[in-house]
Design a protein around this motif. Structure first.
Motif, PDB file in Angstrom:
ATOM      1  N   ARG A 140       0.843  -1.215   0.000  1.00 55.38           N
ATOM      2  CA  ARG A 140       0.000   0.000   0.000  1.00 55.38           C
ATOM      3  C   ARG A 140       0.870   1.255   0.000  1.00 55.38           C
ATOM      4  O   ARG A 140       0.567   2.240  -0.673  1.00 55.38           O
ATOM      5  CB  ARG A 140      -0.871   0.024   1.255  1.00 55.38           C
ATOM      6  N   GLN A 141       1.953   1.185   0.767  1.00 54.97           N
ATOM      7  CA  GLN A 141       2.848   2.338   0.829  1.00 54.97           C
ATOM      8  C   GLN A 141       3.469   2.609  -0.542  1.00 54.97           C
ATOM      9  O   GLN A 141       3.629   3.747  -0.962  1.00 54.97           O
ATOM     10  CB  GLN A 141       3.925   2.088   1.882  1.00 54.97           C
ATOM     11  N   ARG A 142       3.757   1.526  -1.269  1.00 56.23           N
ATOM     12  CA  ARG A 142       4.297   1.697  -2.619  1.00 56.23           C
ATOM     13  C   ARG A 142       3.281   2.327  -3.565  1.00 56.23           C
ATOM     14  O   ARG A 142       3.630   3.155  -4.413  1.00 56.23           O
ATOM     15  CB  ARG A 142       4.682   0.350  -3.221  1.00 56.23           C
ATOM     16  N   VAL A 143       2.025   1.936  -3.416  1.00 57.75           N
ATOM     17  CA  VAL A 143       0.975   2.521  -4.262  1.00 57.75           C
ATOM     18  C   VAL A 143       0.855   4.015  -3.967  1.00 57.75           C
ATOM     19  O   VAL A 143       0.749   4.847  -4.884  1.00 57.75           O
ATOM     20  CB  VAL A 143      -0.384   1.809  -4.054  1.00 57.75           C
ATOM     21  N   ALA A 144       0.927   4.340  -2.667  1.00 56.07           N
ATOM     22  CA  ALA A 144       0.865   5.761  -2.293  1.00 56.07           C
ATOM     23  C   ALA A 144       2.033   6.524  -2.924  1.00 56.07           C
ATOM     24  O   ALA A 144       1.876   7.651  -3.405  1.00 56.07           O
ATOM     25  CB  ALA A 144       0.885   5.901  -0.777  1.00 56.07           C
ATOM     26  N   MET A 145       3.202   5.886  -2.952  1.00 55.88           N
ATOM     27  CA  MET A 145       4.365   6.508  -3.603  1.00 55.88           C
ATOM     28  C   MET A 145       4.123   6.629  -5.104  1.00 55.88           C
ATOM     29  O   MET A 145       4.470   7.643  -5.724  1.00 55.88           O
ATOM     30  CB  MET A 145       5.607   5.640  -3.407  1.00 55.88           C
ATOM     31  N   GLY A 146       3.518   5.578  -5.675  1.00 54.93           N
ATOM     32  CA  GLY A 146       3.245   5.567  -7.110  1.00 54.93           C
ATOM     33  C   GLY A 146       2.342   6.714  -7.501  1.00 54.93           C
ATOM     34  O   GLY A 146       2.544   7.371  -8.530  1.00 54.93           O
ATOM     35  N   ARG A 147       1.356   6.969  -6.647  1.00 52.01           N
ATOM     36  CA  ARG A 147       0.418   8.048  -6.929  1.00 52.01           C
ATOM     37  C   ARG A 147       1.138   9.405  -6.956  1.00 52.01           C
ATOM     38  O   ARG A 147       0.758  10.308  -7.689  1.00 52.01           O
ATOM     39  CB  ARG A 147      -0.672   8.038  -5.865  1.00 52.01           C
ATOM     40  N   ALA A 148       2.165   9.516  -6.117  1.00 54.74           N
ATOM     41  CA  ALA A 148       2.945  10.766  -6.133  1.00 54.74           C
ATOM     42  C   ALA A 148       3.849  10.828  -7.367  1.00 54.74           C
ATOM     43  O   ALA A 148       3.959  11.873  -8.006  1.00 54.74           O
ATOM     44  CB  ALA A 148       3.783  10.860  -4.855  1.00 54.74           C
ATOM     45  N   ILE A 149       4.462   9.695  -7.713  1.00 49.04           N
ATOM     46  CA  ILE A 149       5.420   9.669  -8.832  1.00 49.04           C
ATOM     47  C   ILE A 149       4.758  10.009 -10.162  1.00 49.04           C
ATOM     48  O   ILE A 149       5.304  10.757 -10.969  1.00 49.04           O
ATOM     49  CB  ILE A 149       6.096   8.280  -8.924  1.00 49.04           C
TER      50      ILE A 149
END
Ligand SMILES: Nc1ncnc2c1ncn2[C@@H]1O[C@H](COP(=O)(O)OP(=O)(O)O)[C@@H](O)[C@H]1O
Ligand SMILES: [Mg+2]
Length: 359
Positions: A140-149
């Motif tokens: 989930r944390q990676r998805v949150a990062m993905g949304r920022a990227i």
């Protein structure tokens, strides 16, 4: 890409809480800046002001050469990653990442390119059809990062993004965030209360306390030369030993009383202190064996603890001292040991702890 500058920034919340009391610092283009400090010191408030989620009640915030005080969050070209991820539970991973781009009317093929590229970088390509509840905390944390990227912003803002993860995953994600930031070279401001996270991530470290900056600099410089006793005890674990020193007359530049500091790892179990160094008699109260190291908690005896640094020896009132030694060393409880430190490892502060005095 952009640099971020804060100039005499203040925040008083409606109701009168003065959360930020005049803060200045600058983050260069592509740098990773970490704001660290205890809970309630104003880190989130400051980050939210950069994001545009809180009004600025004094001073200026400049992103990429433009004062953004009056600019809406959506127009600041920043992307924020929070502790609680804030993913949409009913949307797939793909749609969670695509949502913000669609809202801005980006053409579908470009959205797809960006989402696929972010998924590849974050290694979540196989998870794109899943819902957030079907993911682990780290995913989930990676998805949150993905949304920022995918937004390809000028600045990333992180507010304690790893706090909800278990210790092992937190370390793994910490390394990943740093690698990712080095690769993308996006200017970043990262908030944490964890001094180790701060030390390992930061190009520039901003140590905050009570709405003010205590010290700004390169993390190792701050570790080696803390400007105040607050910084000395906040950065480093176990913390620096601080001992009130009465009559510090022998120290250059120190008039009357002062505070003497010594890091636990700079203490040596030797009978004789190096010339001009410190010698303490300790009674072992407790030990902690963490494997590679042993932490010895000793109590200084009432007498015979004068630092030999002083020509007219200063007097150290009794108190606890932590010593960090290799794991093979484990004295018995109640044992009396001699602890010494060379002069160049000693830190001296004014009696109020607000000023570092060079020895
Ligand atoms: N919306 C608010 N209204 C009033 N006071 C607030 C609000 N948000 C935070 N504060 C206060 O501002 C200070 C800084 O809070 P915060 O920025 O959340 O600190 P940190 O993120 O470092 O823990 C605290 O005293 C907190 O209680
Ligand atoms: Mg906070």
């Amino acid at each position: 890409m952009a640099n971020v500058a804060l100039r005499n920034v203040h925040k008083t919340y409606p109701g009168g809480v003065e959360a930020i009391k005049g803060i200045d610092f600058e983050v260069g283009d592509g740098q990773f800046c970490v704001l660290v400090g205890p809970s309630g010191c104003g880190k989130s408030t400051l980050l939210r002001m950069v994001a545009g989620l809180e009004t600025i009640t004094g001073g200026d915030i400049d992103i990429g050469g433009r004062i953004v005080n009056q600019i809406e969050p959506a127009d600041r070209d920043i992307a924020m990653v929070f502790q609680n991820y804030a993913l949409y539970p009913h949307m797939s991973v793909y749609n969670n990442m695509a949502y913000g781009l669609r809202n801005r009317g980006m053409p579908k093929p470009e959205i797809d390119t960006r989402v696929q590229e972010a998924a590849r970088i974050l290694e979540i390509g196989a998870l794109l059809d899943r819902k957030p509840r079907q993911l682990s905390g780290g995913q989930r944390q990676r998805v949150a990062m993905g949304r920022a990227i995918v937004r390809q912003p000028k600045v990333f803002l992180f507010d304690e993004p790893l706090s909800n993860l278990d210790a092992k995953l937190r370390i793994a994600m910490r390394v990943e965030i740093r690698k990712l930031q080095r690769r993308l070279k996006t200017t970043s401001i990262y908030v944490t209360h964890d001094q180790l996270e701060a030390m390992t991530l930061a190009d520039i470290l901003v140590v905050m306390n009570g709405g003010r900056v205590e010290q700004i600099g390169n993390p190792l410089e701050i570790y080696q030369k803390p400007a105040t006793t607050f910084v000395a005890s906040f950065i480093g674990a176990p913390p620096m030993n601080l001992m009130p020193l009465r009559d510090a007359g022998g120290f250059k530049a120190a008039g009357g009383d002062g505070i003497l500091g010594i890091r636990p790892e700079d203490i040596l179990l030797l009978n004789e202190a190096p010339a001009g160094g410190l010698a303490l008699n300790l009674t072992v109260e407790a030990i902690e064996r963490v494997g590679a190291e042993t932490y010895i908690y000793g109590v200084r005896s009432q007498q015979g603890d004068a630092p030999t640094v002083s020509a007219k020896p200063g007097e150290l009132p009794p108190g606890e001292v932590i010593v960090r030694v290799p794991g093979a060393i484990a004295p018995a409880i109640g044992e009396r040991i001699r602890a010494t430190a060379p002069r160049e490892k000693l830190h001296l502060f004014s009696a109020d702890g607000r000023q570092r005095i060079d020895l």
